[in-house]
Design an enzyme around this catalytic site. Sequence first.
Site, PDB file in Angstrom:
ATOM      1  N   HIS A 123       0.470  -1.236  -0.061  1.00 34.98           N
ATOM      2  CA  HIS A 123      -0.066   0.508  -0.358  1.00 34.98           C
ATOM      3  C   HIS A 123       0.888   1.161  -0.527  1.00 34.98           C
ATOM      4  CE1 HIS A 123       0.766  -0.911   4.256  1.00 34.98           C
ATOM      5  NE2 HIS A 123       0.979   0.565   4.479  1.00 34.98           N
TER       6      HIS A 123
ATOM      7  N   CYS B 118       1.834   3.480  11.397  1.00 35.63           N
ATOM      8  CA  CYS B 118       2.933   3.326  11.611  1.00 35.63           C
ATOM      9  C   CYS B 118       3.722   3.987   9.774  1.00 35.63           C
ATOM     10  CB  CYS B 118       2.550   2.618   9.966  1.00 35.63           C
ATOM     11  SG  CYS B 118       0.692   2.351   9.997  1.00 35.63           S
TER      12      CYS B 118
END
Length: 716
Positions: free
Chosen positions: A65, A220
């Site tokens: 991603h 993250c």
Amino acid sequence: MSELITADLVDLDLSADTKEAAARSLAERMVAAGRVTDLDGFLADVAAREEQMPTGLDGGIGIPHCRSAHVTEPTLAFGRSVARIDFGAADGPADLIFLIAAPAGADSDHLTILSSLARQLMNADFTDALRSADRPERVAALIRGEEQSAPAAEGTGAERTGAERTGAEESAAAGESAAAGEPAAAEPAAAELAAAEPAAAEATDSEPVAPFRIVAVTSCPTGIAHTYMAAESLENAGREAGVELVVETQGSAGFDKLPAATIAAADAVIFAHDVEVRDKARFAGKPTVDVGVKAGINRPVELIAEARGKAARGEVGAPADGAAGGSAPMDQDGPAGDGFGTRLRKWLMTGVSYMVPFVAAGGLLIALAFAIGGYEIAGAKSVADHFVWAESSSWAALLFQIGSAAFTFLVPVLAGYIAYGMADRPGLVPGFVGGYIATTIKAGFLGGLVAGLIAGAVVMGIQRFKVPAALRGIMPVVVIPLISSAIVGVLMFVVIGKPIASAQEAMTDWLNGLSGANAIGLGVLLGLMMCFDLGGPVNKVAYAFATGGIAVSDPSTGSLKIMAAVMAAGMVPPLALALATTVRGRLFTKTERENGKAAWVLGASFITEGAIPFAAADPLRVIPSSMVGGAVTGALSMAFDCTLRAPHGGIFVVPLIGQPFLYLLAIVAGTVVSAGLVVFLKGLRKTAEAEGTGQAGGKAAPGGTTEDESKVAVAA
């Protein structure tokens, strides 16, 4: 809002055999659907994200991603691989591949959907349904949440292979095996958990034990997938362990801060993150487990056991960010919906916190240069043109010029990160531009403050405009920086810059003219501010005021006096508590006496936060005592005409202080006053408690407090 995934973005027979080929195959479907404008550019962004950290997860899942300017709207493509593809997961290759594409300027609604998907990946029923689906339309409906996955059959979780089970399931399975008398892989974590709960093991039904409370933060680099998967895994493991666990997800969709009361009531903290935890100082003083975000996904039971073990052993985390951070008890973050004043304070403190490391590094290098080559080294030629390895003057000039280079960033960094605190990353460019302009027109520290606030406000205003989906990808990269920098530049150069520069010059002249009672009064005020919240916002305002005055090529005498008073007062609280624990140790708990030993070094190094553990346990006695001592030291430093060219360093930069012996005398005087007040006030409390204990027949703990009070003090 367009659908996140449609049937044409699903490939149930993904034939790729590498993660690069898989990403390309799924990305081609996005291009065909009009969701990605540049295939190669998008794949380059995916590869760059993959280099930061592998995107494979336990349970046979791969989630490549990224956020990319080549994506027109948040999109998900799904592929199911028979051959299985290696995405770097510890338990082997993946058969379920999710390619997640988010625009660089994705709106929060779309990102919330992606975060919900990430949480679903921790649900075994959901992944089982994806593995068994026979039509792309059903897969798309499952992912969109339009079709519910059927619960797994009884025993299914135990029958699936380890590669197909999530970390949370493995933890639960391990607990069930242990209950059946079988060996479990999580035995070390279970043993530590049992060792951390001796009191709970001995409790009876008539004496219910309060649940153990944990607060956690997950984050993250991209803030789309791992952040929310770690949160879901920790929450599931917490429920299995009977722990009250609340998670704050700091993802791309923004984050809601945990209430201050929830953090205060927590017994321990877990940070599962790969980027800096925002506002980390909120959690200072708690037993803390600090790991990467994948550990939160794969090892939640172990992290919970480790947190309980640290809490049982009384291991308390250090104040956040050393001298540049920390938080006093009265500076806790409020609930959502803070007023403008509170938000303004946070914006300004964001800028100051990023500026302080530049101040410390540049200032200490300059101070060292003066120590080696004298103050005349400021006029040396550039070392790029003239440097002699064997001459000390050349080394002094080198250090001075490196330190001066660091100092040139102070105002731009201040302005840039004030804007960042207001508008996130889009505020950085106009903030830095405005801060640099402030230095060129000699608007100084005040100009940087104003430039940062204007830049943040301009970006926030631009972000309110609704733009077509086709333009969203270029908004944060091109449109916002271009328009906001132009507006801020015009305002700083031709509208408000010169009046601010004039105000800065007037303030400098006023400081140079201070003498006698006026100077002493300013010293008292600065001393009170430095000790009011022990490293919090008020402390940082005083410190930023002082460093802003000396962050110029030729600082005034008044500015040098202010810097000296600020550093001297900031050293007093930890030194005073260290002295108090030495001369009257019985008034303090064992933990506080140990903290007192470290406070000697922290205070001598000008780290005011060294007093926070004492203030957290007894704020009504420690903080007023610290403020009185700081005021005494600040007043004496100004009265003695002490000066300081280094913005940090404590006693280690005494050779660079004007009137060094009188300066040390001022610090000693304030330390003795603060220590004396602390001992006196704690002595009064001890007498009152002793009388109360005698009347009530309570059992006294060492140091004159009852056992319950001692426990509270240590916990705080």
